[in-house]
Design an enzyme around this catalytic site. Sequence first.
Site, PDB file in Angstrom:
ATOM      1  CG  ASN A  12       2.170   6.928  -4.947  1.00 31.80           C
ATOM      2  OD1 ASN A  12       1.456   6.325  -4.158  1.00 31.80           O
ATOM      3  ND2 ASN A  12       2.416   8.215  -4.843  1.00 31.80           N
ATOM      4  CB  SER A  13       5.417   8.492  -2.670  1.00 30.01           C
ATOM      5  OG  SER A  13       6.123   9.328  -1.792  1.00 30.01           O
ATOM      6  CB  THR A  46      -0.947   0.020   1.223  1.00 33.37           C
ATOM      7  OG1 THR A  46      -0.177   0.188   2.412  1.00 33.37           O
ATOM      8  CG2 THR A  46      -1.757  -1.260   1.329  1.00 33.37           C
ATOM      9  CE1 TYR A  50       3.166   9.002  10.730  1.00 36.23           C
ATOM     10  CE2 TYR A  50       4.661   9.143  12.593  1.00 36.23           C
ATOM     11  CZ  TYR A  50       4.380   8.709  11.317  1.00 36.23           C
ATOM     12  OH  TYR A  50       5.310   7.962  10.627  1.00 36.23           O
TER      13      TYR A  50
HETATM   14  N1  NAP Z   1       9.905   8.700   6.371  1.00 39.83           N
HETATM   15  C1  NAP Z   1      10.122   8.465   7.647  1.00 39.83           C
HETATM   16  O1  NAP Z   1      11.012   9.047   8.243  1.00 39.83           O
HETATM   17  C2  NAP Z   1       9.291   7.436   8.362  1.00 39.83           C
HETATM   18  C3  NAP Z   1       9.655   7.099   9.674  1.00 39.83           C
HETATM   19  C4  NAP Z   1       8.902   6.146  10.360  1.00 39.83           C
HETATM   20  C5  NAP Z   1       7.817   5.566   9.726  1.00 39.83           C
HETATM   21  N2  NAP Z   1       7.472   5.914   8.467  1.00 39.83           N
HETATM   22  C6  NAP Z   1       6.292   5.268   7.850  1.00 39.83           C
HETATM   23  O2  NAP Z   1       6.612   4.785   6.570  1.00 39.83           O
HETATM   24  C7  NAP Z   1       5.420   4.670   5.798  1.00 39.83           C
HETATM   25  C8  NAP Z   1       5.664   5.202   4.392  1.00 39.83           C
HETATM   26  O3  NAP Z   1       5.828   6.581   4.445  1.00 39.83           O
HETATM   27  P1  NAP Z   1       6.914   7.401   3.599  1.00 39.83           P
HETATM   28  O4  NAP Z   1       7.876   7.941   4.583  1.00 39.83           O
HETATM   29  O5  NAP Z   1       7.396   6.597   2.478  1.00 39.83           O
HETATM   30  O6  NAP Z   1       6.008   8.664   3.124  1.00 39.83           O
HETATM   31  P2  NAP Z   1       5.470   9.102   1.686  1.00 39.83           P
HETATM   32  O7  NAP Z   1       6.603   9.278   0.741  1.00 39.83           O
HETATM   33  O8  NAP Z   1       4.587  10.258   1.954  1.00 39.83           O
HETATM   34  O9  NAP Z   1       4.596   7.844   1.207  1.00 39.83           O
HETATM   35  C9  NAP Z   1       3.345   7.569   1.795  1.00 39.83           C
HETATM   36  C10 NAP Z   1       2.493   6.790   0.835  1.00 39.83           C
HETATM   37  O10 NAP Z   1       1.199   6.583   1.435  1.00 39.83           O
HETATM   38  C11 NAP Z   1       0.223   6.953   0.475  1.00 39.83           C
HETATM   39  N3  NAP Z   1      -1.067   7.385   1.014  1.00 39.83           N
HETATM   40  C12 NAP Z   1      -1.334   8.473   1.763  1.00 39.83           C
HETATM   41  N4  NAP Z   1      -2.659   8.575   1.974  1.00 39.83           N
HETATM   42  C13 NAP Z   1      -3.246   7.530   1.327  1.00 39.83           C
HETATM   43  C14 NAP Z   1      -4.582   7.102   1.127  1.00 39.83           C
HETATM   44  N5  NAP Z   1      -5.622   7.779   1.632  1.00 39.83           N
HETATM   45  N6  NAP Z   1      -4.796   5.991   0.401  1.00 39.83           N
HETATM   46  C15 NAP Z   1      -3.773   5.316  -0.143  1.00 39.83           C
HETATM   47  N7  NAP Z   1      -2.494   5.669  -0.008  1.00 39.83           N
HETATM   48  C16 NAP Z   1      -2.239   6.775   0.711  1.00 39.83           C
HETATM   49  C17 NAP Z   1       0.862   8.085  -0.309  1.00 39.83           C
HETATM   50  O11 NAP Z   1       0.184   8.290  -1.537  1.00 39.83           O
HETATM   51  P3  NAP Z   1       0.176   9.753  -2.255  1.00 39.83           P
HETATM   52  O12 NAP Z   1       1.531   9.926  -2.850  1.00 39.83           O
HETATM   53  O13 NAP Z   1      -0.917   9.652  -3.275  1.00 39.83           O
HETATM   54  O14 NAP Z   1      -0.116  10.760  -1.195  1.00 39.83           O
HETATM   55  C18 NAP Z   1       2.266   7.528  -0.484  1.00 39.83           C
HETATM   56  O15 NAP Z   1       2.301   6.597  -1.530  1.00 39.83           O
HETATM   57  C19 NAP Z   1       4.328   5.406   6.571  1.00 39.83           C
HETATM   58  O16 NAP Z   1       3.491   4.466   7.195  1.00 39.83           O
HETATM   59  C20 NAP Z   1       5.116   6.190   7.611  1.00 39.83           C
HETATM   60  O17 NAP Z   1       4.373   6.391   8.770  1.00 39.83           O
HETATM   61  C21 NAP Z   1       8.188   6.837   7.761  1.00 39.83           C
END
Ligand code: NAP
Length: 320
Positions: free
Chosen positions: A50-51, A47, A203
């Site tokens: 794309n990012s 899930t 969060y």
């Molecule tokens: N980056 C960090 O430092 C970090 C640290 C700890 C945990 N995490 C966790 O890692 C996971 C991935 O996050 P990321 O850091 O890779 O951030 P990200 O680049 O913002 O990616 C998040 C993804 O979730 C999708 N998303 C958001 N709302 C959605 C919805 N309503 N339905 C379907 N998809 C949705 C986004 O799609 P869109 O592009 O369309 O918005 C994007 O593909 C998250 O669970 C985050 O809590 C991240």
Amino acid sequence: MNYYLTISTASVAAFVSVIYLIRKQREYKWGWCKDKQKLNGKIFIITGSNSGLGYQTARILAKRSATVILACRCLEKAKEAISNIRKETDEGELIELELDLANFESVRRFCKEIKEKYTKFHCLIANAGLSLKEPFLTKDNIEVHHQVNYLSHFLIVNELFDSIKSNNAKVVIVSSKLHESGKINFDNFGKIVQSNKRDNKYYNNTKLMNFYFAKELYRKGIDVNVLCPGLSFTNLFRDYKPKFYHFILFSPIILFFLKSAEQGAQNIVYCATNSINTDEVNPDKSFIVMNLRQEKSKVNLKDDVSEKLWKISEKMCRTN
Ligand SMILES: NC(=O)c1ccc[n+]([C@@H]2O[C@H](COP(=O)([O-])OP(=O)(O)OC[C@H]3O[C@@H](n4cnc5c(N)ncnc54)[C@H](OP(=O)(O)O)[C@@H]3O)[C@@H](O)[C@H]2O)c1
Ligand SMILES: *[C@@H]1O[C@H](CO)[C@@H](O)[C@H](O)[C@H]1NC(C)=O
């Protein structure tokens, strides 16, 4: 004059080399998933792929010849992600499917399609998540972090429970170390509660729910891992619109603590692929993998809380 110039050039060079070496040492400590075994015929659902971390996970798995279903809320963005991965590799199979986690109807439609076409999948990676400055209520009248970060993933697992169980499929839940400051408020579950604090409690709280969710799945005999990828450079903080001077201000943190998205994805790939080719149930009895070094969460996860959370989630998603 020349003498001083040489000295100062040498000190700058020494300084840069030290920073570089410390950075490399940090990267070494964070670790990389060394397993390069091919994953032909193995189906992974990710899930939010794309990012950020989800995208990198899809990319790494594709390079190892896996079939990856990119479950994204915007099909255009999913297709763009696929074409970007395709610039690097022809391996594996990449399929986009629409999934809006802020909408239960979309989640149910998505699960129906999985059940029809990909019922024998091997691994579900619950990765999508968001962190917004201002919470809002979704179409389903639920606070958005509750629904996207936790409840919709709960619904997916429930809808696909029989396939997961019968195929011994693995569930990987991407949480965060911030769960350690989370709280679960059962009285106002899924509601917007006003507070004067500026930072995002939703969060932290929903990331704690991810841990209890994993615990309850583990108790139900599912091969599950919940992890923290570590602070990584992704689009997660897009709502906070970082300015260029933030990057300068936070440069020590960035240099020593911020992983690239590719490195952040290593924990996810590790959990998703370990023991997958042997068809063994995860030999590591602990379901919590904070990172590649198997660090543990500081939270004492209580059975009665995970049961209570499961019940309230069933009610919210109307699964029973
Ligand atoms: N980056 C960090 O430092 C970090 C640290 C700890 C945990 N995490 C966790 O890692 C996971 C991935 O996050 P990321 O850091 O890779 O951030 P990200 O680049 O913002 O990616 C998040 C993804 O979730 C999708 N998303 C958001 N709302 C959605 C919805 N309503 N339905 C379907 N998809 C949705 C986004 O799609 P869109 O592009 O369309 O918005 C994007 O593909 C998250 O669970 C985050 O809590 C991240
Ligand atoms: C969320 O967690 C972080 C890290 O533990 C903490 O600094 C922050 O205060 C927490 N936010 C709230 C609103 O509890």
